[in-house]
Enzyme design. Structure first.
Site, short mmCIF file in Angstrom:
data_model
loop_
_atom_site.label_atom_id
_atom_site.label_comp_id
_atom_site.label_asym_id
_atom_site.label_seq_id
_atom_site.Cartn_x
_atom_site.Cartn_y
_atom_site.Cartn_z
N ASP A 109 95.39 -5.54 -2.03
CA ASP A 109 95.36 -6.52 -0.94
C ASP A 109 94.46 -6.03 0.19
O ASP A 109 93.72 -6.80 0.78
CB ASP A 109 96.78 -6.82 -0.41
CG ASP A 109 97.52 -5.57 0.00
OD1 ASP A 109 97.22 -4.48 -0.53
OD2 ASP A 109 98.44 -5.65 0.84
N PHE A 119 96.44 -6.01 12.91
CA PHE A 119 97.57 -5.86 11.99
C PHE A 119 97.83 -7.21 11.33
O PHE A 119 98.30 -8.15 11.95
CB PHE A 119 98.82 -5.35 12.72
CG PHE A 119 99.81 -4.78 11.75
CD1 PHE A 119 99.86 -3.41 11.52
CD2 PHE A 119 100.65 -5.62 11.02
CE1 PHE A 119 100.73 -2.89 10.58
CE2 PHE A 119 101.52 -5.10 10.08
CZ PHE A 119 101.56 -3.73 9.86
N ARG A 158 105.62 -11.15 3.54
CA ARG A 158 104.75 -11.12 2.35
C ARG A 158 104.56 -12.51 1.75
O ARG A 158 103.54 -12.79 1.11
CB ARG A 158 105.36 -10.20 1.28
CG ARG A 158 105.33 -8.71 1.61
CD ARG A 158 105.67 -7.91 0.36
NE ARG A 158 106.05 -6.54 0.64
CZ ARG A 158 105.19 -5.52 0.76
NH1 ARG A 158 103.91 -5.73 0.64
NH2 ARG A 158 105.62 -4.29 0.99
C1 PRP Z 1 98.81 -0.87 1.67
C2 PRP Z 1 97.79 -1.48 0.72
C3 PRP Z 1 97.13 -0.28 0.13
C4 PRP Z 1 97.20 0.76 1.24
C5 PRP Z 1 95.87 0.80 1.92
O1 PRP Z 1 99.93 -0.51 0.94
O2 PRP Z 1 98.39 -2.28 -0.25
O3 PRP Z 1 97.80 0.20 -1.03
O4 PRP Z 1 98.18 0.30 2.19
O5 PRP Z 1 95.88 1.75 2.96
P1 PRP Z 1 94.89 2.98 3.00
O6 PRP Z 1 93.54 2.49 2.62
O7 PRP Z 1 94.97 3.39 4.47
O8 PRP Z 1 95.40 4.04 2.11
P2 PRP Z 1 101.33 -0.10 1.61
O9 PRP Z 1 101.45 1.39 1.66
O10 PRP Z 1 101.49 -0.86 2.90
O11 PRP Z 1 102.36 -0.61 0.53
P3 PRP Z 1 102.60 -2.09 -0.06
O12 PRP Z 1 101.42 -2.42 -0.93
O13 PRP Z 1 103.85 -1.94 -0.83
O14 PRP Z 1 102.72 -3.04 1.13
#
Ligand code: PRP
Length: 177
Positions: free
Chosen positions: A100, A152, A165
């Protein structure tokens, strides 16, 4: 008592659908004749995945993996752990990772290094959103839905403390006094 936050629409549903259609056509062209496995990185990509795969006009399989980064609520630390792994080997396959959002890039850096050890023919990344201003590591992104500034964002799979979500659009959380 504070009021629940208001969500301001940032990308509405038709704008997202239009962009997802374009990405689907680009992916269809790029992977014609390849042994494609589309891999969703949970949880945030689940709605994007569901819409995107219906726009890819090819034979391919779908798998899922879950990752969680140790960090505070708004910033990943770069220390990532698997909450669930792929159900099948990817050796010899052309893997397309679906995210995402790529923010610092630390999650994707970890995933790319890990998947590379499993002997895929190729691994590429498709992300709906990219926050270039927050990048800590360079990540090769083959397909990007929207470049976004450092706001955000929630909805269409993205959460704030696991809420929002399900929203059919991408919005900004506006705190109410
Ligand atoms: C979000 C997104 C990525 C990550 C990106 O996941 O889906 O996996 O953060 O961040 P970065 O580039 O700073 O590493 P999150 O940890 O929020 O979990 P989720 O997908 O379960 O919402």
């Amino acid at each position: 008592m504070s009021l629940p936050p208001k969500i301001e629409v940032f990308f509405d549903a038709p704008t997202i659908a239009d962009r997802v259609g374009t990405l689907g056509r680009q992916i269809t062209e790029a992977y014609r004749g390849k042994d494609l496995v589309v891999v969703a990185v949970l949880k945030g990509s689940f709605i994007f995945l569901a819409d995107l795969v219906r726009q890819i006009d090819l034979p391919f399989t779908i798998d899922f993996l879950g990752v969680s980064s140790y960090g505070d609520l708004t910033q990943s630390s770069g220390v990532v752990r698997f909450t669930s792994d792929l159900s099948r080997p990817i050796e010899g396959k052309d893997v397309l990772l679906i995210e995402d959002i790529v923010d610092t890039g630390l999650t994707m850096q970890f995933l790319l290094a890990n998947l590379d050890t499993r002997g895929p023919a190729s691994v590429s990344v498709c992300t709906l959103l990219h926050k270039q201003a927050r990048a800590k590591v360079p990540i090769p992104l083959s397909f990007v839905g929207f470049e976004v500034e450092d706001r955000f964002l929630v909805g269409y799979g993205l959460d704030h403390a696991e809420q929002y979500r399900h929203l059919p659009y991408i919005g900004i959380v506006v705190p109410q006094d």
